[in-house]
Scaffold this motif. Structure first.
Motif, PDB file in Angstrom:
ATOM      1  N   GLU A   1      22.609   6.689  -4.934  1.00  0.00           N
ATOM      2  CA  GLU A   1      23.754   6.184  -3.936  1.00  0.00           C
ATOM      3  C   GLU A   1      24.737   5.611  -5.087  1.00  0.00           C
ATOM      4  O   GLU A   1      25.825   5.666  -5.227  1.00  0.00           O
ATOM      5  CB  GLU A   1      23.307   5.425  -2.975  1.00  0.00           C
ATOM      6  CG  GLU A   1      22.865   6.298  -1.702  1.00  0.00           C
ATOM      7  CD  GLU A   1      22.427   5.383  -0.737  1.00  0.00           C
ATOM      8  OE1 GLU A   1      22.837   4.093  -0.436  1.00  0.00           O
ATOM      9  OE2 GLU A   1      21.478   5.496   0.207  1.00  0.00           O
TER      10      GLU A   1
ATOM     11  N   ARG B   1      32.944  20.608  -6.777  1.00  0.00           N
ATOM     12  CA  ARG B   1      33.153  21.813  -5.811  1.00  0.00           C
ATOM     13  C   ARG B   1      34.676  22.310  -5.419  1.00  0.00           C
ATOM     14  O   ARG B   1      34.977  23.296  -4.991  1.00  0.00           O
ATOM     15  CB  ARG B   1      32.233  21.475  -4.772  1.00  0.00           C
ATOM     16  CG  ARG B   1      30.862  21.558  -5.059  1.00  0.00           C
ATOM     17  CD  ARG B   1      30.123  21.498  -3.477  1.00  0.00           C
ATOM     18  NE  ARG B   1      28.606  21.500  -3.783  1.00  0.00           N
ATOM     19  CZ  ARG B   1      28.068  20.348  -3.137  1.00  0.00           C
ATOM     20  NH1 ARG B   1      28.394  19.639  -2.204  1.00  0.00           N
ATOM     21  NH2 ARG B   1      26.653  20.571  -3.417  1.00  0.00           N
TER      22      ARG B   1
ATOM     23  N   SER C   1      16.348   7.056  -3.927  1.00  0.00           N
ATOM     24  CA  SER C   1      17.720   7.046  -3.178  1.00  0.00           C
ATOM     25  C   SER C   1      18.675   6.042  -3.409  1.00  0.00           C
ATOM     26  O   SER C   1      20.006   6.295  -3.517  1.00  0.00           O
ATOM     27  CB  SER C   1      17.125   6.841  -1.682  1.00  0.00           C
ATOM     28  OG  SER C   1      17.915   6.874  -0.707  1.00  0.00           O
TER      29      SER C   1
ATOM     30  N   ASN D   1      26.941   7.503  -7.082  1.00  0.00           N
ATOM     31  CA  ASN D   1      28.055   8.419  -6.371  1.00  0.00           C
ATOM     32  C   ASN D   1      27.846   9.753  -6.810  1.00  0.00           C
ATOM     33  O   ASN D   1      28.816  10.472  -6.912  1.00  0.00           O
ATOM     34  CB  ASN D   1      29.421   7.565  -6.686  1.00  0.00           C
ATOM     35  CG  ASN D   1      29.555   6.548  -6.356  1.00  0.00           C
ATOM     36  OD1 ASN D   1      29.024   5.904  -5.188  1.00  0.00           O
ATOM     37  ND2 ASN D   1      30.531   5.419  -7.081  1.00  0.00           N
ATOM     38  N   LEU D   2      26.504  10.235  -6.794  1.00  0.00           N
ATOM     39  CA  LEU D   2      26.427  11.659  -6.808  1.00  0.00           C
ATOM     40  C   LEU D   2      27.000  12.695  -6.012  1.00  0.00           C
ATOM     41  O   LEU D   2      27.329  13.752  -6.262  1.00  0.00           O
ATOM     42  CB  LEU D   2      24.830  11.836  -7.014  1.00  0.00           C
ATOM     43  CG  LEU D   2      24.194  13.351  -7.513  1.00  0.00           C
ATOM     44  CD1 LEU D   2      24.850  13.166  -9.018  1.00  0.00           C
ATOM     45  CD2 LEU D   2      22.989  13.268  -7.400  1.00  0.00           C
ATOM     46  N   ALA D   3      26.950  12.237  -4.770  1.00  0.00           N
ATOM     47  CA  ALA D   3      27.493  13.198  -3.548  1.00  0.00           C
ATOM     48  C   ALA D   3      29.184  13.271  -3.920  1.00  0.00           C
ATOM     49  O   ALA D   3      29.702  14.460  -3.815  1.00  0.00           O
ATOM     50  CB  ALA D   3      27.445  12.611  -2.265  1.00  0.00           C
ATOM     51  N   GLU D   4      29.899  12.128  -4.191  1.00  0.00           N
ATOM     52  CA  GLU D   4      31.384  12.281  -4.692  1.00  0.00           C
ATOM     53  C   GLU D   4      31.438  13.170  -5.859  1.00  0.00           C
ATOM     54  O   GLU D   4      32.426  13.893  -5.998  1.00  0.00           O
ATOM     55  CB  GLU D   4      31.696  11.015  -4.670  1.00  0.00           C
ATOM     56  CG  GLU D   4      31.968  10.133  -3.464  1.00  0.00           C
ATOM     57  CD  GLU D   4      32.448   8.710  -3.723  1.00  0.00           C
ATOM     58  OE1 GLU D   4      33.212   8.215  -4.846  1.00  0.00           O
ATOM     59  OE2 GLU D   4      32.327   7.715  -2.918  1.00  0.00           O
ATOM     60  N   TYR D   5      30.700  12.919  -7.077  1.00  0.00           N
ATOM     61  CA  TYR D   5      30.879  13.635  -8.237  1.00  0.00           C
ATOM     62  C   TYR D   5      30.726  15.292  -7.896  1.00  0.00           C
ATOM     63  O   TYR D   5      31.400  15.923  -8.287  1.00  0.00           O
ATOM     64  CB  TYR D   5      29.747  12.978  -9.274  1.00  0.00           C
ATOM     65  CG  TYR D   5      29.914  13.977 -10.495  1.00  0.00           C
ATOM     66  CD1 TYR D   5      30.812  13.826 -11.365  1.00  0.00           C
ATOM     67  CD2 TYR D   5      28.772  14.856 -10.806  1.00  0.00           C
ATOM     68  CE1 TYR D   5      30.911  14.466 -12.601  1.00  0.00           C
ATOM     69  CE2 TYR D   5      28.784  15.519 -11.956  1.00  0.00           C
ATOM     70  CZ  TYR D   5      29.741  15.323 -12.671  1.00  0.00           C
ATOM     71  OH  TYR D   5      29.674  15.969 -14.047  1.00  0.00           O
ATOM     72  N   LEU D   6      29.621  15.604  -6.991  1.00  0.00           N
ATOM     73  CA  LEU D   6      29.343  17.018  -6.594  1.00  0.00           C
ATOM     74  C   LEU D   6      30.613  17.437  -5.918  1.00  0.00           C
ATOM     75  O   LEU D   6      30.952  18.716  -6.020  1.00  0.00           O
ATOM     76  CB  LEU D   6      28.043  17.003  -5.979  1.00  0.00           C
ATOM     77  CG  LEU D   6      26.756  16.923  -6.763  1.00  0.00           C
ATOM     78  CD1 LEU D   6      25.535  17.119  -5.897  1.00  0.00           C
ATOM     79  CD2 LEU D   6      27.023  17.861  -7.795  1.00  0.00           C
ATOM     80  N   GLU D   7      31.070  16.699  -5.047  1.00  0.00           N
ATOM     81  CA  GLU D   7      32.359  17.207  -4.417  1.00  0.00           C
ATOM     82  C   GLU D   7      33.629  17.289  -5.214  1.00  0.00           C
ATOM     83  O   GLU D   7      34.247  18.362  -4.883  1.00  0.00           O
ATOM     84  CB  GLU D   7      32.513  16.002  -3.229  1.00  0.00           C
ATOM     85  CG  GLU D   7      33.735  16.401  -2.245  1.00  0.00           C
ATOM     86  CD  GLU D   7      33.454  17.651  -1.207  1.00  0.00           C
ATOM     87  OE1 GLU D   7      34.256  18.359  -0.802  1.00  0.00           O
ATOM     88  OE2 GLU D   7      32.307  17.869  -0.952  1.00  0.00           O
TER      89      GLU D   7
END
Length: 98
Positions: free
Chosen positions: A22, A34, A18, A25-31
């Motif tokens: 974090e 998309r 986890s 920054n995987l969430a930002e990359y996926l955003e």
């Protein structure tokens, strides 16, 4: 006892994973992936910055080379000096025309 230790180890590994996700920054990359408009915008800005950096670097390098060539001409080296003097004259004529 083994099950408890296994669960503890598994929990620790999940926490490590986890934290690593974090840090990436995987969430930002996926955003970004998309949202195609944002992806194009970011890539456009990166391209402009890369192009500007290349142009500035080439300009500074060219100016430095011309400066060195002019210094060599001042030394009046027989063969090299004439060739470089002609080269500098050509460049200066082109710069003064524009």
């Amino acid at each position: 006892m083994d099950d408890e230790r296994l669960l503890c180890e598994l929990s620790r590994k999940i926490d490590e994973l986890s934290i690593r996700i974090e840090k990436l920054n995987l969430a930002e990359y996926l955003e970004v992936l998309r949202n195609p408009k944002r992806l194009l915008y970011i890539n456009f800005l990166a391209g402009v910055a890369r192009g500007f950096g290349t142009a500035m670097g080439f300009t500074f390098l060219g100016a430095f080379i011309l400066y060195v060539l002019q210094r060599i001409v001042i030394l009046k080296l027989p063969v090299i000096g004439d060739f470089i003097a002609e080269l500098v004259r050509i460049v200066q004529n082109e710069l003064s025309v524009k």
